[in-house]
Design a protein around this motif. Structure first.
Motif, mmCIF file in Angstrom:
data_model
loop_
_atom_site.group_PDB
_atom_site.id
_atom_site.type_symbol
_atom_site.label_atom_id
_atom_site.label_comp_id
_atom_site.label_asym_id
_atom_site.label_seq_id
_atom_site.Cartn_x
_atom_site.Cartn_y
_atom_site.Cartn_z
ATOM 1 N N THR A 442 0.797 -1.442 0.087
ATOM 2 C CA THR A 442 0.030 -0.025 -0.005
ATOM 3 C C THR A 442 0.786 1.303 0.138
ATOM 4 N N HIS A 443 1.989 1.336 0.728
ATOM 5 C CA HIS A 443 2.946 2.435 0.429
ATOM 6 C C HIS A 443 4.221 2.164 -0.216
ATOM 7 N N LEU A 444 4.524 2.700 -1.105
ATOM 8 C CA LEU A 444 5.876 2.664 -1.885
ATOM 9 C C LEU A 444 6.592 4.083 -1.941
ATOM 10 N N GLU A 445 7.678 4.166 -1.540
ATOM 11 C CA GLU A 445 8.513 5.415 -1.477
ATOM 12 C C GLU A 445 9.774 4.997 -2.268
ATOM 13 N N LEU A 446 9.815 5.656 -3.398
ATOM 14 C CA LEU A 446 10.828 5.589 -4.303
ATOM 15 C C LEU A 446 11.843 6.885 -4.686
ATOM 16 N N GLU A 447 11.856 7.753 -3.623
ATOM 17 C CA GLU A 447 12.207 9.028 -4.075
ATOM 18 C C GLU A 447 13.774 9.179 -4.033
ATOM 19 N N ASP A 448 14.145 9.943 -5.232
ATOM 20 C CA ASP A 448 15.656 10.132 -5.447
ATOM 21 C C ASP A 448 16.278 9.026 -5.782
ATOM 22 N N LEU A 449 15.667 8.188 -6.767
ATOM 23 C CA LEU A 449 16.097 7.220 -7.315
ATOM 24 C C LEU A 449 16.622 7.560 -8.862
ATOM 25 N N ALA A 450 17.769 7.960 -9.081
ATOM 26 C CA ALA A 450 18.127 8.424 -10.464
ATOM 27 C C ALA A 450 18.013 7.503 -11.622
ATOM 28 N N GLU A 451 17.871 6.103 -11.238
ATOM 29 C CA GLU A 451 17.855 5.170 -12.199
ATOM 30 C C GLU A 451 16.431 4.507 -12.506
ATOM 31 N N LEU A 452 15.641 5.261 -11.751
ATOM 32 C CA LEU A 452 14.231 4.921 -12.136
ATOM 33 C C LEU A 452 13.553 5.447 -13.222
ATOM 34 N N THR A 453 12.764 4.553 -14.069
ATOM 35 C CA THR A 453 12.392 4.893 -15.530
ATOM 36 C C THR A 453 10.874 4.606 -15.361
ATOM 37 N N ASN A 454 10.406 5.214 -16.548
ATOM 38 C CA ASN A 454 8.978 5.128 -17.025
ATOM 39 C C ASN A 454 8.542 3.710 -17.216
ATOM 40 N N GLY A 455 9.331 2.944 -17.565
ATOM 41 C CA GLY A 455 9.170 1.624 -17.983
ATOM 42 C C GLY A 455 8.639 0.746 -16.885
ATOM 43 N N PHE A 456 9.479 0.985 -15.644
ATOM 44 C CA PHE A 456 8.888 0.399 -14.588
ATOM 45 C C PHE A 456 7.613 0.700 -14.122
ATOM 46 N N LEU A 457 7.006 2.236 -14.024
ATOM 47 C CA LEU A 457 5.839 2.637 -13.697
ATOM 48 C C LEU A 457 4.766 2.011 -14.688
ATOM 49 N N SER A 458 4.966 2.245 -15.825
ATOM 50 C CA SER A 458 3.674 1.816 -16.808
ATOM 51 C C SER A 458 3.832 0.325 -17.089
ATOM 52 N N LYS A 459 4.836 -0.572 -17.178
ATOM 53 C CA LYS A 459 4.715 -1.815 -17.546
ATOM 54 C C LYS A 459 4.751 -2.633 -16.288
ATOM 55 N N HIS A 460 5.131 -2.246 -15.154
ATOM 56 C CA HIS A 460 5.110 -3.341 -14.129
ATOM 57 C C HIS A 460 4.135 -2.823 -12.865
ATOM 58 N N LEU A 461 4.457 -1.495 -12.472
ATOM 59 C CA LEU A 461 3.607 -1.088 -11.220
ATOM 60 C C LEU A 461 2.098 -0.865 -11.605
ATOM 61 N N ALA A 462 1.797 -0.398 -12.951
ATOM 62 C CA ALA A 462 0.766 -0.322 -13.400
ATOM 63 C C ALA A 462 -0.207 -1.595 -13.442
ATOM 64 N N LYS A 463 0.716 -2.499 -13.714
ATOM 65 C CA LYS A 463 0.058 -3.903 -13.867
ATOM 66 C C LYS A 463 0.090 -4.957 -12.713
ATOM 67 N N ALA A 464 0.789 -4.587 -11.494
ATOM 68 C CA ALA A 464 1.055 -5.438 -10.513
ATOM 69 C C ALA A 464 -0.033 -5.855 -9.730
ATOM 70 N N PRO A 465 -0.251 -7.036 -8.894
ATOM 71 C CA PRO A 465 -1.225 -7.377 -8.106
ATOM 72 C C PRO A 465 -1.725 -6.267 -7.100
ATOM 73 N N CYS A 466 -0.637 -5.382 -6.845
ATOM 74 C CA CYS A 466 -1.040 -4.518 -5.552
ATOM 75 C C CYS A 466 -1.372 -3.359 -6.320
ATOM 76 N N ALA A 467 -1.776 -3.067 -7.451
ATOM 77 C CA ALA A 467 -2.028 -1.775 -8.161
ATOM 78 C C ALA A 467 -3.616 -1.226 -7.556
ATOM 79 N N SER A 468 -4.489 -2.058 -7.291
ATOM 80 C CA SER A 468 -5.551 -1.876 -6.695
ATOM 81 C C SER A 468 -5.773 -1.242 -5.410
ATOM 82 N N LYS A 469 -4.509 -1.580 -4.586
ATOM 83 C CA LYS A 469 -4.457 -1.396 -3.171
ATOM 84 C C LYS A 469 -3.288 -0.402 -3.011
ATOM 85 N N LEU A 470 -2.750 -0.019 -3.801
ATOM 86 C CA LEU A 470 -1.513 1.048 -3.506
ATOM 87 C C LEU A 470 -2.435 2.266 -3.319
#
Length: 664
Positions: A442-470
């Motif tokens: 339910t809580h995910l903090e990824l602040e100040d991660l210079a290597e984090l990309t849009n691909g992780f958000l759009s392809k994985h986090l948006a489709k993860a099992p936890c998406a409806s509870k985040l």
């Protein structure tokens, strides 16, 4: 020949020299005769003339009248001498004197009004008057007031005082000794929290309160009480508190070490202990805790500079019920024995190691996998029991990389909160596995991660099992994040309540999508009195691609009133709280306040005038023809905007008066 009356015979008998005429007595002679009779009414010669009262007389008994005035100028019977009674009444005389009753006279001049009495009460008596008998006077003594507080049971008194705050109890205690006794009753101080007055209360008063209520205190919060420093005062506190369950001593930097050790030894039922920032906490303190606090469930020693991870190991091994361990910025977490003890016990549900710079990949893998665990040849995963951790904080552990963080995946199915902010060496790879294996996140903090990309958000986090509870997502200072990654997340994670996207490359499309998401999930109310609440908080300051049009989109939705033709208007029940550019924040806050109090019309008017002002400013900044006209429109829009916010109330009133005078 008429027979002489009894009165005439009496007059002849008492006055032998008087000659009685034959005819009837005239009016003047009758008055003179009555006056003479009044003078001789007390004579003993008239005793034989006395006759009994008639049974029809309402005044048959003596003393039945309320009072008979004996004063000539105050009484209604003033025409009669003191010895005579008024017509139709009994004349009261002195003892031993016969009383005489006279018949009623027919002359209208002699009639007098009857004095009326109301409910047997005595009228205002004048001098020389006779009051009612004592048996007829009503006893109207005022009843003494009921002593409500004095006759109340002690249990009810204590229950009433339990609704007062600690500061109010202390103030009331000075009223009297009785109030002092009840205000310092131990039952009122089972929960002693000095958060609201820790700066104001002297150390002596603090020690006095705790001493009076010591045996009853179970929850003790002395956070920030630096006045607890004198040895005698602290010894009094230690001796008084013997039944503590929850103790918070955070910030009591002057607390002596010996006093702290005595307090821990005297309270073996401690379940929650907060020693954050105390310089006296050492490994010896942790050893005493492990020996005397078997019921300990929560332990916080963050920023205690005098101890290291060896003390943490003692507490983990000595407290079998420990579930919550917070050890931020503690040295010595490069010790493999500490990691092994955490793995073997496997009881922790919350582990906070933020700022532990010595924590590395090997130590983190040992905490989760153990030492040389068996590996499944099909999945290449270690075969170990799943961890019970629900909250894991590894923020600012800069020595962690993908190899250490990847150990979290597939072994923490109950994980709800994960903080990896400041771990600059982490990329998308371990995060993809973590979000895929944590369905309760339910809580995910990824602040100040210079290597984090849009691909992780759009392809994985948006489709993860936890998406409806985040509910909470923080990607601030991730400069690679833009609309491409955030829009799919907002569309899929419809339960989000807080999104932090400051210092990223997002634009107005993200704000529009957030407004649409809230609009789709929130019900509307047809009741005007219903007040909305902030259901989603967006942090978008220092985002260069966010313009005032995107901010206006959010404000417009917050104050939207829908009224299709022929239907009842509906109002929003959930709005968006926005933290944006500093120069716009004041307008946004004013707009939000008006919406929260239900003034949608004023909020809509403020939004429109602010949009006109921003548009005029943009036009004023352009070059070419019409520059002066655009700048004048900008100044007018700025004035209207200031008037709407209320900042220029005095100037607005002055301008109104000036325009009125010009018209006049």
């Amino acid at each position: 020949m008429q027979t002489p009356s009894l009165v005439e015979e009496t007059v002849n008998e008492e006055l032998p020299g008087v000659t009685q005429p034959e005819g009837p007595i005239k009016g003047k002679r009758r008055q003179r005769l009555l006056q003479g009779i009044q003078r001789i009414s007390s004579s003993s010669s008239l005793q034989q003339l006395k006759r009994s009262r008639t049974s029809q007389s309402p005044y048959a008994n003596r003393g039945s009248l309320s009072c008979v005035s004996l004063s000539g100028h105050h009484s209604p019977f003033a025409q009669y001498p003191s010895g005579a009674a008024s017509p139709g009444y009994l004349a009261h005389t002195s003892p031993g004197t016969p009383t005489t009753e006279y018949a009623n006279f027919e002359d209208i001049e002699t009639r007098r009004a009857v004095r009326k009495l109301a409910h047997g009460s005595s009228p205002c008596l004048v001098p020389n008057s006779i009051a009612l008998p004592a048996e007829l006077v009503t006893n109207r003594t005022r009843r003494a007031p009921y002593e409500f507080w004095a006759k109340m049971p002690d249990e009810i008194r204590v229950h009433i005082l339990s609704f007062l705050e600690p500061k109010e109890l202390v103030r009331m205690s000075v009223l009297s000794k009785e109030f002092h006794k009840y205000c310092f009753d131990g039952q009122l101080w089972t929960n002693f929290d000095a958060t609201d007055f820790y700066k104001d209360i002297p150390g002596a008063s603090l020690a006095k309160i705790i001493t009076a209520a010591g045996p009853f205190v179970k929850d003790l919060n002395l956070r920030g009480c630096v006045q607890v420093e004198h040895e005698k005062k602290t010894e009094v506190i230690v001796k008084a508190c013997r039944n503590l369950v929850n103790a918070t001593l955070e910030g009591c930097r002057n607390l002596p070490g010996a006093t702290l050790h005595s307090l821990i030894k005297a309270n073996e039922r401690l379940a929650n202990l907060n020693l954050t920032g105390l310089p006296v906490v050492s490994n010896s303190t942790c050893k005493i805790i492990s020996q005397h606090c078997p019921q300990l469930e929560s332990f916080n020693v963050s920023w205690c500079k005098s101890m290291d991870a060896k003390g943490i190991r003692m507490v983990v091994l000595g407290c079998p019920k420990l579930r919550d361990l917070r050890a931020g910025e503690i040295r010595g977490f490069d010790n493999i024995e500490v990691a092994k003890s955490i793995f073997e016990t496997n009881r922790l549900e919350r582990l906070v190691l933020s700022g532990c710079t010595e924590l590395n990949d090997q130590i983190l893998q040992t905490m989760i996998h153990g030492i040389k665990p068996p590996v499944d040849i099909l999945t290449d995963r270690p075969i170990v029991p799943a961890r019970k951790l629900r909250h894991l904080d590894l923020s600012r552990c800069k020595n962690l990389t993908d190899r250490g963080v990847g150990a979290i995946a597939h072994l923490m199915p109950d994980l709800e909160g994960l903080r990896l902010s400041g771990c600059n060496a982490i990329t998308d790879s371990p995060l993809e596995k973590i979000v895929a294996s944590t369905p309760r996140l339910t809580h995910l903090e990824l602040e100040d991660l210079a290597e984090l990309t849009n691909g992780f958000l759009s392809k994985h986090l948006a489709k993860a099992p936890c998406a409806s509870k985040l509910e909470h997502l923080s990607v601030g200072y991730c400069e690679s994040i833009s609309d491409t990654g955030m829009i799919p997340v907002i569309k899929s994670c419809t339960n989000l309540k807080n999104i932090e996207m400051d210092n990223t490359r997002i634009g107005d499309l993200v704000l529009a999508e957030a407004s649409a998401m809230v609009r789709s999930r929130a019900a509307r109310s047809s009741t005007y009195e219903a007040r909305p609440y902030v259901g989603l908080r967006l942090v978008v300051y220092d985002c260069s691609l966010v313009s005032w049009t995107g901010i206006r989109e959010v404000l417009s939705w917050n104050a939207e009133i829908r009224q299709p033709s022929g239907t009842t208007p509906t109002y929003p029940t959930e709005i968006i709280g926005l933290k944006c550019l500093y120069s716009w924040q004041q307008t946004v806050d004013q707009h939000t306040q008006r919406v929260l109090r239900g003034d949608f019309l004023a909020a809509g008017r403020l939004e429109r005038k602010w949009a006109d002002y921003m548009q005029a400013n943009e036009e004023a900044g352009l070059s070419g023809a019409g520059v002066r006209r655009r700048r004048r429109r900008a100044r007018e829009a700025q004035q209207l905007h200031a008037d709407e916010e209320g900042a220029g109330a005095g100037r607005r009133r002055a301008r109104t008066m000036a325009s009125s005078c010009a018209i006049m």
